[in-house]
Write an enzyme that holds these catalytic residues in place. Structure first.
Site, mmCIF file in Angstrom:
data_model
loop_
_atom_site.group_PDB
_atom_site.id
_atom_site.type_symbol
_atom_site.label_atom_id
_atom_site.label_comp_id
_atom_site.label_asym_id
_atom_site.label_seq_id
_atom_site.Cartn_x
_atom_site.Cartn_y
_atom_site.Cartn_z
ATOM 1 C CE LYS A 274 -2.079 -1.060 3.909
ATOM 2 N NZ LYS A 274 -1.404 -2.347 4.212
ATOM 3 N NE ARG B 136 -4.746 -1.115 9.632
ATOM 4 C CZ ARG B 136 -3.637 -0.604 9.089
ATOM 5 N NH1 ARG B 136 -3.611 0.608 8.605
ATOM 6 N NH2 ARG B 136 -2.573 -1.332 9.023
ATOM 7 N NE ARG C 264 7.707 -2.781 6.330
ATOM 8 C CZ ARG C 264 6.399 -2.607 6.456
ATOM 9 N NH1 ARG C 264 5.708 -1.990 5.515
ATOM 10 N NH2 ARG C 264 5.784 -3.054 7.527
ATOM 11 N NE ARG D 124 6.137 -0.606 10.051
ATOM 12 C CZ ARG D 124 5.017 -0.522 9.323
ATOM 13 N NH1 ARG D 124 5.032 0.134 8.174
ATOM 14 N NH2 ARG D 124 3.899 -1.089 9.718
ATOM 15 N NE ARG E 97 1.806 -5.018 10.975
ATOM 16 C CZ ARG E 97 2.877 -4.888 10.192
ATOM 17 N NH1 ARG E 97 4.027 -5.419 10.558
ATOM 18 N NH2 ARG E 97 2.802 -4.216 9.081
HETATM 19 P P1 AP5 Z 1 4.818 -1.666 1.870
HETATM 20 O O1 AP5 Z 1 4.520 -0.774 0.705
HETATM 21 O O2 AP5 Z 1 5.583 -1.100 3.011
HETATM 22 O O3 AP5 Z 1 3.459 -2.388 2.352
HETATM 23 P P2 AP5 Z 1 2.222 -1.813 3.159
HETATM 24 O O4 AP5 Z 1 0.997 -2.439 2.567
HETATM 25 O O5 AP5 Z 1 2.275 -0.332 3.249
HETATM 26 O O6 AP5 Z 1 2.509 -2.522 4.541
HETATM 27 P P3 AP5 Z 1 2.434 -1.952 6.037
HETATM 28 O O7 AP5 Z 1 3.153 -2.925 6.889
HETATM 29 O O8 AP5 Z 1 2.863 -0.525 6.095
HETATM 30 O O9 AP5 Z 1 0.912 -2.062 6.294
HETATM 31 P P4 AP5 Z 1 0.205 -2.075 7.622
HETATM 32 O O10 AP5 Z 1 -1.183 -1.881 7.156
HETATM 33 O O11 AP5 Z 1 0.419 -3.272 8.452
HETATM 34 O O12 AP5 Z 1 0.909 -0.913 8.471
HETATM 35 P P5 AP5 Z 1 0.576 0.628 8.738
HETATM 36 O O13 AP5 Z 1 1.834 1.359 8.752
HETATM 37 O O14 AP5 Z 1 -0.520 1.080 7.855
HETATM 38 O O15 AP5 Z 1 5.601 -2.968 1.294
HETATM 39 C C1 AP5 Z 1 6.093 -3.955 2.183
HETATM 40 C C2 AP5 Z 1 7.507 -4.367 1.744
HETATM 41 O O16 AP5 Z 1 7.437 -5.027 0.476
HETATM 42 C C3 AP5 Z 1 8.489 -3.198 1.541
HETATM 43 O O17 AP5 Z 1 9.763 -3.638 1.910
HETATM 44 C C4 AP5 Z 1 8.439 -2.922 0.021
HETATM 45 O O18 AP5 Z 1 9.661 -2.391 -0.462
HETATM 46 C C5 AP5 Z 1 8.196 -4.323 -0.521
HETATM 47 N N1 AP5 Z 1 7.378 -4.339 -1.732
HETATM 48 C C6 AP5 Z 1 6.258 -3.594 -1.987
HETATM 49 N N2 AP5 Z 1 5.730 -3.920 -3.181
HETATM 50 C C7 AP5 Z 1 6.523 -4.917 -3.682
HETATM 51 C C8 AP5 Z 1 6.508 -5.690 -4.886
HETATM 52 N N3 AP5 Z 1 5.542 -5.502 -5.826
HETATM 53 N N4 AP5 Z 1 7.468 -6.627 -5.059
HETATM 54 C C9 AP5 Z 1 8.436 -6.825 -4.134
HETATM 55 N N5 AP5 Z 1 8.532 -6.125 -2.980
HETATM 56 C C10 AP5 Z 1 7.567 -5.177 -2.750
HETATM 57 O O19 AP5 Z 1 -0.004 0.558 10.209
HETATM 58 C C11 AP5 Z 1 0.832 0.243 11.296
HETATM 59 C C12 AP5 Z 1 0.039 0.207 12.577
HETATM 60 O O20 AP5 Z 1 -0.548 1.503 12.850
HETATM 61 C C13 AP5 Z 1 -1.158 -0.761 12.603
HETATM 62 O O21 AP5 Z 1 -0.773 -2.071 12.926
HETATM 63 C C14 AP5 Z 1 -2.031 -0.108 13.688
HETATM 64 O O22 AP5 Z 1 -1.538 -0.383 14.958
HETATM 65 C C15 AP5 Z 1 -1.843 1.382 13.416
HETATM 66 N N6 AP5 Z 1 -2.846 1.909 12.469
HETATM 67 C C16 AP5 Z 1 -2.586 2.475 11.251
HETATM 68 N N7 AP5 Z 1 -3.729 2.824 10.646
HETATM 69 C C17 AP5 Z 1 -4.735 2.484 11.505
HETATM 70 C C18 AP5 Z 1 -6.138 2.561 11.432
HETATM 71 N N8 AP5 Z 1 -6.773 3.075 10.362
HETATM 72 N N9 AP5 Z 1 -6.857 2.109 12.489
HETATM 73 C C19 AP5 Z 1 -6.256 1.604 13.583
HETATM 74 N N10 AP5 Z 1 -4.927 1.474 13.698
HETATM 75 C C20 AP5 Z 1 -4.166 1.919 12.672
HETATM 76 MG MG MG Z 2 2.616 1.021 4.817
#
Ligand code: AP5
Ligand code: MG
Length: 213
Positions: free
Chosen positions: A13, A87, A126, A155, A166
């Site tokens: 994402k 979410r 990552r 992270r 997660r």
């Molecule tokens: P990346 O692009 O980083 O993936 P992502 O989908 O953004 O993954 P996240 O881990 O950031 O998602 P998340 O939803 O768990 O965490 P968030 O920060 O939103 O890609 C992942 C890896 O793969 C990278 O190394 C990238 O380089 C690689 N990659 C990408 N595409 C690729 C491809 N095509 N081929 C090969 N490699 C690739 O949330 C974190 C925490 O915050 C949550 O757990 C929660 O506690 C809190 N939080 C955030 N939003 C909310 C909400 N709305 N409600 C409640 N809590 C929330």
């Molecule tokens: Mg992310």
């Protein structure tokens, strides 16, 4: 254009939202990034969120709602891509109401589909820049030589047991939103496998088809 990019942890994402920002001029609004910044700065929100994030649990809806709505308002209610929000069904309902109140509904929800085995591989490999939050992948998108290796870190929530939690939180609380948005004719599914540019091209094609429809 007002978009949501949706999908499990590690689906890509943030990576794809960053490309949409660079290439389509949409502002990336990531609640995860906003929360991590608040944690780093030890603000009241950051202190409240820390325990949830570290366990891989969701931060309470009321807290995240404010962060997301304030960020959308700050950007002028248009030309953004929401990354990681909504979410829960409650968050989605609030966002629908927010769009109705401001006459700025979401145009499409891009759902990135990636199998669990790929997710675990992406998250365990990552790395992020400790200061800028820039995301890398050790194999597919490695940090350039110009970056100080001491600043490349993992992270805290990318530990194997937290990744598992997660994923299970995603299945239980977030995945049902696919039906929520499919019922509103907003869901656009995109195959999230393959390299980063391949996935981006699929997103562009899907958006163009939707605009043309
Ligand atoms: P990346 O692009 O980083 O993936 P992502 O989908 O953004 O993954 P996240 O881990 O950031 O998602 P998340 O939803 O768990 O965490 P968030 O920060 O939103 O890609 C992942 C890896 O793969 C990278 O190394 C990238 O380089 C690689 N990659 C990408 N595409 C690729 C491809 N095509 N081929 C090969 N490699 C690739 O949330 C974190 C925490 O915050 C949550 O757990 C929660 O506690 C809190 N939080 C955030 N939003 C909310 C909400 N709305 N409600 C409640 N809590 C929330
Ligand atoms: Mg992310």
């Amino acid at each position: 254009m007002r978009l949501i990019i949706f999908g499990p942890p590690g689906a890509g994402k943030g990576t794809q939202a960053g490309l949409l920002e660079q290439r389509r001029g949409l502002v990336q609004i990531s609640t995860g990034d906003i929360i991590r910044e608040a944690m780093k700065n030890e603000t009241p929100v950051g202190k409240e969120a820390k325990a949830y994030v570290e366990k891989g649990e969701l931060v309470p809806d009321t807290v995240v709602r404010k962060l997301a709505e304030n960020a959308i308002a700050d950007e002028g209610y248009d030309d953004y891509v929401l990354d990681g929000y909504p979410r829960t069904t409650q968050q989605a309902e609030w966002l629908t109401e927010f769009g109705e109140e401001n006459d700025t509904p979401i145009d499409a929800v891009l759902s990135l589909e990636v199998p669990d085995a790929v997710i675990v591989e992406r998250l365990s490999r990552r790395r992020v820049h400790a200061e800028t939050g820039e995301t890398y992948h050790l194999d597919h998108d490695p940090p350039p030589d110009s970056v100080d290796p001491d600043l490349i870190v993992q992270r805290d929530d990318d530990k194997p047991e937290t990744i598992r939690n997660r994923l299970s939180v995603y299945r239980e609380e977030t995945q049902p939103l696919e039906d929520y948005y499919a019922d509103r004719d907003a869901l656009v599914t995109v195959d999230g496998q393959g390299d980063i540019e391949e996935v981006y091209t699929r997103i562009e094609t899907a958006l163009d088809e939707r605009v043309a429809a």
